[in-house]
Scaffold this motif. Sequence first.
Motif, short mmCIF file in Angstrom:
data_model
loop_
_atom_site.label_atom_id
_atom_site.label_comp_id
_atom_site.label_asym_id
_atom_site.label_seq_id
_atom_site.Cartn_x
_atom_site.Cartn_y
_atom_site.Cartn_z
N LEU A 15 0.81 -1.22 0.00
CA LEU A 15 0.00 0.00 0.00
C LEU A 15 0.84 1.28 0.00
CD1 LEU A 15 -2.74 -1.05 2.52
CD2 LEU A 15 -2.95 -0.84 0.06
N ILE A 16 1.98 1.24 0.66
CA ILE A 16 2.87 2.41 0.74
C ILE A 16 4.29 1.90 0.48
CG2 ILE A 16 3.65 4.34 2.17
CD1 ILE A 16 1.11 3.86 3.89
N PRO A 17 4.72 1.84 -0.78
CA PRO A 17 6.01 1.23 -1.11
C PRO A 17 7.23 1.87 -0.44
CG PRO A 17 4.67 1.49 -3.07
CD PRO A 17 3.96 2.20 -1.97
N SER A 18 7.09 3.10 0.05
CA SER A 18 8.23 3.69 0.76
C SER A 18 8.45 3.04 2.13
CB SER A 18 8.04 5.19 0.92
OG SER A 18 6.91 5.47 1.71
N LEU A 19 7.44 2.32 2.64
CA LEU A 19 7.60 1.56 3.87
C LEU A 19 8.12 0.18 3.49
CD1 LEU A 19 4.29 2.45 5.73
CD2 LEU A 19 6.56 3.45 6.06
N ALA A 20 9.23 -0.21 4.07
CA ALA A 20 9.87 -1.45 3.64
C ALA A 20 10.44 -2.20 4.83
CB ALA A 20 10.98 -1.14 2.63
N CYS A 21 10.88 -3.38 4.54
CA CYS A 21 11.54 -4.26 5.49
C CYS A 21 13.01 -4.35 5.10
CB CYS A 21 10.88 -5.63 5.40
SG CYS A 21 11.17 -6.65 6.83
N ASP A 22 13.86 -4.71 6.02
CA ASP A 22 15.29 -4.83 5.71
C ASP A 22 15.58 -6.01 4.78
OD1 ASP A 22 16.01 -2.61 7.14
OD2 ASP A 22 16.47 -3.72 8.96
N SER A 23 14.72 -7.00 4.78
CA SER A 23 14.94 -8.15 3.91
C SER A 23 14.68 -7.76 2.46
CB SER A 23 14.01 -9.29 4.31
OG SER A 23 14.12 -10.34 3.39
N LEU A 24 15.63 -8.03 1.60
CA LEU A 24 15.48 -7.68 0.19
C LEU A 24 14.55 -8.64 -0.56
CD1 LEU A 24 19.16 -6.78 -0.72
CD2 LEU A 24 17.29 -5.25 -0.07
N HIS A 25 14.42 -9.87 -0.07
CA HIS A 25 13.67 -10.91 -0.79
C HIS A 25 12.61 -11.58 0.07
CE1 HIS A 25 16.76 -10.54 -3.84
NE2 HIS A 25 17.66 -10.69 -2.89
N GLY A 26 12.23 -10.96 1.16
CA GLY A 26 11.31 -11.61 2.09
C GLY A 26 12.10 -12.52 3.02
N HIS A 27 11.46 -12.97 4.04
CA HIS A 27 12.16 -13.76 5.06
C HIS A 27 12.00 -15.26 4.87
CE1 HIS A 27 12.78 -10.04 7.25
NE2 HIS A 27 11.51 -9.77 7.08
N THR A 28 11.04 -15.67 4.07
CA THR A 28 10.78 -17.09 3.88
C THR A 28 10.70 -17.38 2.39
OG1 THR A 28 8.38 -16.82 3.88
CG2 THR A 28 9.45 -17.16 6.04
N PRO A 29 10.85 -18.64 1.99
CA PRO A 29 10.75 -18.97 0.55
C PRO A 29 9.41 -18.58 -0.06
CG PRO A 29 11.73 -20.78 1.76
CD PRO A 29 11.27 -19.78 2.79
N THR A 30 8.34 -18.56 0.75
CA THR A 30 7.02 -18.20 0.23
C THR A 30 6.77 -16.70 0.29
OG1 THR A 30 6.06 -18.62 2.40
CG2 THR A 30 6.00 -20.44 0.80
N GLN A 31 7.70 -15.95 0.81
CA GLN A 31 7.61 -14.50 0.94
C GLN A 31 6.40 -14.05 1.75
OE1 GLN A 31 8.07 -13.03 -3.13
NE2 GLN A 31 10.15 -12.46 -2.57
N ASP A 32 6.09 -14.82 2.80
CA ASP A 32 5.08 -14.41 3.75
C ASP A 32 5.51 -14.90 5.12
OD1 ASP A 32 4.54 -17.12 3.67
OD2 ASP A 32 2.55 -16.90 2.83
N VAL A 33 4.98 -14.27 6.17
CA VAL A 33 5.38 -14.62 7.53
C VAL A 33 4.18 -14.62 8.45
CG1 VAL A 33 7.78 -13.82 7.38
CG2 VAL A 33 6.00 -12.21 8.02
N ASN A 34 4.26 -15.42 9.51
CA ASN A 34 3.25 -15.38 10.56
C ASN A 34 3.81 -14.54 11.72
OD1 ASN A 34 4.94 -17.03 12.14
ND2 ASN A 34 3.87 -18.90 11.54
N LEU A 35 3.08 -14.42 12.80
CA LEU A 35 3.50 -13.56 13.90
C LEU A 35 4.85 -13.99 14.49
CD1 LEU A 35 3.03 -11.29 15.93
CD2 LEU A 35 1.72 -12.90 17.31
N ILE A 36 5.02 -15.26 14.73
CA ILE A 36 6.28 -15.72 15.33
C ILE A 36 7.45 -15.41 14.41
CG2 ILE A 36 7.55 -17.79 16.05
CD1 ILE A 36 4.80 -18.81 17.12
N GLU A 37 7.31 -15.69 13.12
CA GLU A 37 8.39 -15.38 12.18
C GLU A 37 8.61 -13.87 12.08
OE1 GLU A 37 7.74 -19.15 9.15
OE2 GLU A 37 6.48 -17.37 8.98
N ALA A 38 7.54 -13.10 12.12
CA ALA A 38 7.66 -11.64 12.03
C ALA A 38 8.44 -11.09 13.22
CB ALA A 38 6.29 -10.99 11.94
#
Length: 175
Positions: free
Chosen positions: A132-155
């Motif tokens: 929704l706001i591409p200027s907000l980002a995460c430090d991971s360049l490719h997501g944190h998991t192979p599926t590029q999604d995370v649950n609360l514990i992984e987050a």
Amino acid sequence: NGCDIPTTIDPELQKLLYAALEQAVKPLGGLMGGTSGSAVVMEVESGAILASVGFPGVDPGRMRDPRYPGELEKLWDAQTRSWFLDRPSSLPIYPGSVFKVVVAAAAMESAKSWEGEFSADRRYPCHHKFDLIPSLACDSLHGHTPTQDVNLIEALQYSCNVYFYYLGWKHLGAG
């Protein structure tokens, strides 16, 4: 012929901290397992730094080798843009990460329903940028998991900003 410089670094603790950080951050089976990180151990009473490490790290003994920067770039550049930094002393530690726990607790206790009640198992996408706001980002360049999604514990484990943007937006509302 100079003065000794005393240090508070504990060499054994330094080695243990680096090994723990490497194990926590090093990619498992590709780029999706981790990116980079830093850790510092301080003595509370005196403020003395007992250990300070960053991963991936550099070997200061090889810095004069003209091939070494190329080796590091080949090894780490696809994973993180900041492979050459001394993370603990060069990168800011964002105090907002403390509020991830607050957002998670608020979502669990009193969040509005969106696609059902909030569950710690619900996965939200993280592929570096918040859709929704591409200027907000995460430090991971490719997501944190192979599926590029995370649950609360992984987050929480990966300190994934994007997950908490979704969590706040979907379950707590904009206001």
